[in-house]
Write a protein that holds these residues in place. Structure first.
Motif, PDB file in Angstrom:
ATOM      1  N   GLN A 368       0.817  -1.225   0.000  1.00 12.30           N
ATOM      2  CA  GLN A 368       0.000   0.000   0.000  1.00 12.30           C
ATOM      3  C   GLN A 368       0.847   1.271   0.000  1.00 12.30           C
ATOM      4  O   GLN A 368       0.562   2.208  -0.769  1.00 12.30           O
ATOM      5  N   PRO A 369       1.904   1.370   0.831  1.00 10.43           N
ATOM      6  CA  PRO A 369       2.707   2.600   0.805  1.00 10.43           C
ATOM      7  C   PRO A 369       3.381   2.864  -0.545  1.00 10.43           C
ATOM      8  O   PRO A 369       3.510   4.020  -0.958  1.00 10.43           O
ATOM      9  N   THR A 370       3.811   1.806  -1.229  1.00  4.34           N
ATOM     10  CA  THR A 370       4.441   1.999  -2.533  1.00  4.34           C
ATOM     11  C   THR A 370       3.450   2.599  -3.520  1.00  4.34           C
ATOM     12  O   THR A 370       3.770   3.544  -4.250  1.00  4.34           O
ATOM     13  N   LYS A 371       2.251   2.043  -3.566  1.00  2.00           N
ATOM     14  CA  LYS A 371       1.217   2.594  -4.457  1.00  2.00           C
ATOM     15  C   LYS A 371       0.913   4.043  -4.084  1.00  2.00           C
ATOM     16  O   LYS A 371       0.794   4.910  -4.972  1.00  2.00           O
ATOM     17  N   ALA A 372       0.788   4.307  -2.783  1.00  2.00           N
ATOM     18  CA  ALA A 372       0.467   5.665  -2.343  1.00  2.00           C
ATOM     19  C   ALA A 372       1.538   6.655  -2.779  1.00  2.00           C
ATOM     20  O   ALA A 372       1.231   7.768  -3.225  1.00  2.00           O
ATOM     21  N   LEU A 373       2.809   6.255  -2.665  1.00  2.00           N
ATOM     22  CA  LEU A 373       3.896   7.147  -3.061  1.00  2.00           C
ATOM     23  C   LEU A 373       3.830   7.463  -4.547  1.00  2.00           C
ATOM     24  O   LEU A 373       3.923   8.636  -4.953  1.00  2.00           O
ATOM     25  N   VAL A 374       3.661   6.443  -5.383  1.00  2.00           N
ATOM     26  CA  VAL A 374       3.602   6.673  -6.831  1.00  2.00           C
ATOM     27  C   VAL A 374       2.408   7.551  -7.188  1.00  2.00           C
ATOM     28  O   VAL A 374       2.523   8.513  -7.965  1.00  2.00           O
ATOM     29  N   ASN A 375       1.242   7.243  -6.620  1.00  2.00           N
ATOM     30  CA  ASN A 375       0.049   8.046  -6.925  1.00  2.00           C
ATOM     31  C   ASN A 375       0.159   9.459  -6.381  1.00  2.00           C
ATOM     32  O   ASN A 375      -0.320  10.417  -7.006  1.00  2.00           O
ATOM     33  N   ASP A 376       0.789   9.606  -5.220  1.00  3.01           N
ATOM     34  CA  ASP A 376       0.981  10.931  -4.628  1.00  3.01           C
ATOM     35  C   ASP A 376       1.841  11.796  -5.548  1.00  3.01           C
ATOM     36  O   ASP A 376       1.530  12.970  -5.817  1.00  3.01           O
TER      37      ASP A 376
END
Length: 492
Positions: A368-376
């Motif tokens: 989840q944090p990896t996806k959040a970073l890319v989307n952020d």
């Protein structure tokens, strides 16, 4: 004249090795030296295509990337469970690997004594994701799988080292033996800084739930090697002050500290004029940087200005210092402040014996944090000039290490083929590059070596990897040594 007081004698005794060795000492940490030699305090950040401030006076080519966020998964994630589906392994489970390929690879001491090398299929499902249809182990990493249309998935990575420490050293510095500069140090040396109040190269370490204590990480992995220590990476700590010795001692206010620094600078300047030792100048600058970072670092680590929906996107651990989620959000904040190279090390990916027990939790830490970073980054318009890299130091074997049964199995180290993915500045998206054979033993299409990865990353940053060099001990060195080529097929 007493030779002990002779400045010329002092200069003669100050060998190159002595000088660089002493450069690691001084107030605070090498972190505080990361901004040395810059033009002025608080100078604004430069644009991506402005003239470099480092050894290179101009870019070799127009840069696509302004900065890098490298998500290094320490311990080596298993490509067979995450990124490289191999139905043949499941269909032929228990059969000997030697029946399918000529086993010419090096093996570690952990499996060298095995009498049998049975194939082990993945217990986890792969699905096609996005418009690109890239197959990813979505049962374990559903959030990362949802990024399929944003990523370039490289399934044909190759490396030379078979054990963790030399393999990680190789990925960071282009050489298996310690002593050479890491990627971030080369970048700082070549391009200089974009932010005058924060280090140019920052690292963070988190421990996963898989095998959190399996492989140590040494500071030399983000060290400057034979480059001056001003180019070393800075490790942000997970407890106490984010940077060592940054806070004033109890009862010592900022005004008193400013007076102390002014007086100390005068004393150091006098010694500099007397001895001509460049390290004294370094020490003066370190003190000044420490003073400025007392303001910039607390602001950086204060998440109170983050909207709740952003915090929620990174997951429940985002406010816990030292977690991968916390470090991912901090990486975005560092990128916003134009820190040129940010590297996250997440420990625990070394699943030798009980992979089904360890791997799910390890994936949960990072998914989840990896996806959040890319989307952020994407939502803020920063993904177009930020290069994001996700991967470990080598791959895992398709044969089982230890017990193989319906409930459990494990995988040893395998450098001949593994997976890594990239996204962001200048990278093709929704694209798969390279191919391995049916049992994930050899690369059969478009091999990509670690040197090729480094050359391609530098290319995206506007640097010709053959022209970024440093003379040391009578020869010119570079990150890619005498190897490497830019892989144009993965470039947008």
């Amino acid at each position: 004249m007493n030779p002990l007081n002779d400045a010329n004698q002092h200069r003669m005794m100050l060998t190159r090795r002595h000088f660089f060795g002493r450069s690691a000492s001084g107030i605070g940490v090498a972190a505080l030296a990361s901004m040395l030699g810059k033009d002025a305090f608080g100078e604004p950040a430069t644009s991506a295509d402005a003239a470099p401030r480092g050894a290179l006076k101009s870019f070799h080519k127009p840069p696509k990337a302004k900065r890098v966020i490298y998500l290094f998964q320490s311990g080596a994630p298993s490509q067979q469970e995450l990124f490289d589906p191999k139905p043949a392994l499941r269909e032929n489970e228990g059969k000997e690997l030697a029946d399918f390929v000529e086993m010419t690879q090096r093996v570690t001491g952990m499996t060298a004594g095995q009498k049998s090398f049975p194939l082990a299929g993945s217990r986890y499902k792969f699905t096609k994701n996005g418009k690109s249809g890239i197959e990813i182990g979505s049962e374990l990493i559903p959030h990362i799988a949802s990024l399929a249309d944003d990523m370039c998935l490289i399934r044909s990575m190759q490396t030379e080292a078979i054990n963790h420490d030399p393999a990680m050293t190789f990925f960071q510095s282009g050489h298996q033996l310690p002593g050479r500069p890491s990627f971030g140090s080369w970048l700082h040396y070549g391009l200089g800084a974009m932010n005058q109040n924060l280090p140019t190269f920052i690292t963070m370490v988190s421990r996963g739930t898989g095998r959190p204590n399996c492989q140590p990480l040494y500071d030399r992995l983000w060290g400057s090697g034979f480059l001056p220590s001003t180019y070393s990476g800075v490790k942000l700590m997970s407890v106490g002050d984010p940077v060592l010795y940054l806070s004033n001692p109890d009862g010592f206010d900022p005004t008193a500290r400013r007076r102390m620094l002014d007086d100390l600078a005068k004393l150091n300047q006098k010694k500099l004029e007397e001895f001509g030792d460049p390290e004294i100048h370094t020490r003066i600058q370190q003190y000044e940087l420490a003073y400025r970072m007392q303001t910039s670092v607390p602001d950086l680590t204060d998440f109170s200005d983050e909207p709740q929906h952003v915090l929620d996107a990174y997951g429940p651990d985002v406010t816990k210092r030292g977690t991968y989620a916390y470090n991912c959000l901090l990486a975005r904040r560092l990128a916003e402040r134009d820190v040129r190279f940010v590297q996250l090390f997440h420990m625990g990916w070394d699943q030798h014996f009980t992979l089904p027990k360890q791997l799910p939790g390890q994936c949960l830490d990072t998914d989840q944090p990896t996806k959040a970073l890319v989307n952020d980054l994407k939502q803020r318009g920063m993904l177009d000039d930020t290069l994001v890299v996700w991967g470990g130091e080598f791959g895992r074997t398709s044969y089982c290490q230890g017990t193989l049964n319906a409930q459990t199995y494990g995988r040893d180290h395998h450098p001949r083929c593994f997976s890594l993915w990239m996204t962001g500045a200048g990278i093709k998206r929704g694209f798969t590059y390279g191919k391995t054979d049916d049992v994930c033993y050899n690369v059969v299409e478009n091999p990509m070596h670690v040197h090729d990865l480094h050359a391609t990353m530098l290319h995206l940053l506007g640097i010709d990897h053959e022209k970024l060099t440093y003379r040391f001990q009578g020869r010119y060195f570079r990150l890619t040594d005498v190897h490497g080529h830019v892989v144009n097929d993965i470039l947008a």
